[in-house]
Design an enzyme around this catalytic site. Structure first.
Site, PDB file in Angstrom:
ATOM      1  CG  HIS A  29      -3.591   2.699   1.316  1.00 60.11           C
ATOM      2  ND1 HIS A  29      -3.966   2.098   0.132  1.00 60.11           N
ATOM      3  CD2 HIS A  29      -3.779   1.753   2.287  1.00 60.11           C
ATOM      4  CE1 HIS A  29      -4.352   0.862   0.382  1.00 60.11           C
ATOM      5  NE2 HIS A  29      -4.256   0.629   1.668  1.00 60.11           N
ATOM      6  CB  CYS A  41      -0.954  -0.026   1.183  1.00 59.81           C
ATOM      7  SG  CYS A  41      -1.954  -1.526   1.208  1.00 59.81           S
ATOM      8  CG  ASN A  51      -6.969  -1.795   0.610  1.00 62.16           C
ATOM      9  OD1 ASN A  51      -6.085  -1.657  -0.234  1.00 62.16           O
ATOM     10  ND2 ASN A  51      -6.717  -1.847   1.895  1.00 62.16           N
TER      11      ASN A  51
END
Lengths: 337, 73
Positions: free
Chosen positions: A264, A117, A294
Site C-alpha cells: 500500500h 487501505c 495515498n
C-alpha cells in the site's frame, strides 16, 4: 472435480481532474516547503474530486475504462464487489447503482464492502473465493475513495498525503494458479487511530461527540478524518514484516522468488523504512505515489495498472501485495500476472 | 548508546546543524518538532533498539531529555 483457480485478467484506474500540488500546500502550510513535502511523502500531486463527484462516479468511470481498454463484454461479469468507505448513500449500496450504470446483468451478485487501505487485497480474496467456490467465473472488483470529502482544510498531516481515485479489476476463472494464498490481520483495538468519529450511526455516542477535542491548529472537527500518524506507523512496523513472512510461507515462496513487492502506497518515508526492515531489495520495491498520493484502497490497483501499462510489471511475474490501515486491518497475497 | 549520540541523531531528524543541541531544549521550542519528526524518531528507534518507541508516552515528553529517558529505559 478439477481444482479451480483465479487470476487477475486486467486492471484500470481513474483519477478525478482537479490537482492539488505541493506548491499549493506549501502556501497553506508555510512551515512545510514544497520540496520537504516531496522528500518526506514522495508525493508531488494529489487528484481531488469535485464537490458533487462521488465514489460511485469515480468507480464507474474506472470500470468503463477497463471495459473499453480490454474489450470486455459487460454481460460476461458474474459478480460485482465495490470497496469504499464513503458510499453515495447509507442505502442503497454503490454496487447495485454501478450494476445499472455499467449495464451488467441483473442475475449477478453485487455488494459493497467497507475497508480502507487493505481493501484491495481483501477484495481479491472475496473474488477468489467466489470463483474457486464455483459461484462466479468473472468478478468485477471496484475500489473508489474520496477522502477529500472528510479532510479538514487546515489538517496538513492528512492533506499532504491523501488523494481521490478509483480502480477496476477483472478477476476471472483460470486453469493455473494466479491469485495465491492470503495472510490476514484484524484488530479493532486500534480502530480509533484512523477514524471519522461522527460519520455513522454512532455519531451521537459520547466518545464521538468529544472527538473534536485536541484538534490543535488543524481545525479538525469530529466529522473529519482523524489519523494518529505515529500509532499507524508503529502498527505497520509491528505487523507488516510478519504479515509478509506469513504470506510467503503460505505460498511456499521466498522473497528471492518474488519479482516485485507492491505494498500500500501510504507514503515514501514509510515504504522506505518497511523495505529496509523487511530486507526488500530496492529494485523489487514498487513506489508509485508521486502522482496521486495515498489513495487508500486504490494505491495497489493504481500501481498495478500503471506499472503494467509501462511494462515495469509483465505477464508471468510473481508479485507480493500487501495492504494495511483502517480497522486496524491488513492483508497480503501473492499474484502471478 | 550515549546521550550525545542521541542528540546528533535528533539534529539529523530535526534538520539542524550538527552540535546545535545540548539536550536541555524544550520540544515545543524546536521548530522542526512536528509529526514528520516523530515518524523519523520512530523509524530510528525501530532500526536501532530492540523495543519500539512508546508512542503514547511520547505525548507526555516535554524535553529532549524526556525523549531520551523513554528510549533508553
Amino acid at each position: 472435480m478439477p481444482a479451480k483457480y483465479s487470476r487477475i485478467h486486467s486492471v484500470a484506474h481513474y483519477f478525478p481532474s482537479q490537482e492539488l500540488n505541493n506548491d499549493a500546500l506549501a502556501t497553506l502550510f508555510p512551515e512545510w516547503p514544497a520540496d520537504k513535502i516531496l522528500a518526506k511523502t514522495g508525493i508531488r500531486v494529489r487528484y481531488v474530486c469535485r464537490e458533487e463527484e462521488t465514489a460511485l462516479d469515480l468507480g464507474v468511470e474506472a470500470a468503463r475504462r477497463l471495459f473499453a481498454a480490454q474489450n470486455i463484454e459487460p454481460h460476461s461479469v458474474d459478480a460485482l464487489l465495490f470497496c469504499t468507505e464513503l458510499p453515495d448513500y447509507v442505502l442503497p449500496p454503490n454496487a447495485c447503482l454501478a450494476q445499472n450504470l455499467l449495464g451488467l446483468r441483473t442475475d449477478i451478485l453485487a455488494t459493497d464492502y467497507t475497508l480502507g487501505c487493505s481493501g484491495y487485497v481483501y477484495g481479491l480474496s472475496l473474488a477468489h473465493g467466489l470463483i474457486t467456490s464455483g459461484q462466479a467465473k468473472r468478478v468485477l472488483l471496484i475500489t473508489a475513495e474520496t477522502y477529500s470529502k472528510v479532510l479538514a482544510p487546515q489538517d496538513k498531516s492528512v492533506r499532504t498525503l491523501f488523494g481521490d481515485a478509483a480502480s477496476a479489476t477483472l478477476v476471472e476463472l483460470a486453469d493455473q494458479p494466479g491469485i495465491g494464498a492470503f495472510s490476514w490481520y484484524s484488530n479493532g483495538a486500534g480502530a480509533r487511530s484512523l477514524i471519522v468519529p461522527q460519520s455513522g450511526s454512532a455519531r451521537n455516542k459520547a466518545e464521538n461527540r468529544a472527538a473534536s477535542q485536541n484538534a490543535g491548529d488543524s481545525g479538525r472537527t469530529a466529522a473529519d478524518l482523524f489519523m494518529d500518524g505515529p500509532r499507524i506507523f508503529q502498527f505497520t512496523l509491528d505487523i507488516v514484516p510478519s504479515l509478509l513472512s506469513a504470506c510467503l510461507e503460505k505460498n511456499a515462496l521466498t522473497l528471492d522468488a518474488v519479482d516485485a513487492v507492491l505494498l500500500h502506497q501510504a507514503n515514501k518515508f514509510m515504504l522506505d523504512h518497511l523495505a529496509h526492515k523487511c530486507r526488500i531489495p530496492a529494485e523489487k520495491m514498487i513506489l508509485d505515489m508521486e502522482y496521486g498520493g495515498n489513495t487508500v484502497s486504490n494505491t495497489i490497483p493504481v500501481a498495478l495498472s500503471r506499472k503494467i501499462s509501462q511494462g515495469v510489471l509483465q505477464p508471468g511475474q510473481t508479485i507480493l501485495l500487501a495492504g494495511f490501515g483502517v480497522g486496524l486491518s491488513a492483508a497480503a497475497t501473492v499474484v502471478k500476472l | 548508546m550515549e546521550y550525545t549520540e542521541f542528540l546528533r541523531q535528533m539534529e539529523r531528524i530535526l534538520e539542524m546543524e550538527e552540535n546545535s543541541l545540548n539536550g536541555t531544549e524544550a520540544l515545543r521550542d524546536l521548530s522542526g518538532w512536528d509529526s514528520l519528526a516523530v515518524l523519523g524518531l520512530q523509524a530510528w528507534v525501530d532500526a536501532t533498539f530492540s523495543s519500539p518507541l512508546d508512542v503514547p508516552a511520547l505525548t507526555t515528553a516535554a524535553t529532549l531529555e524526556d525523549v531520551w529517558r523513554l528510549i533508553s529505559k
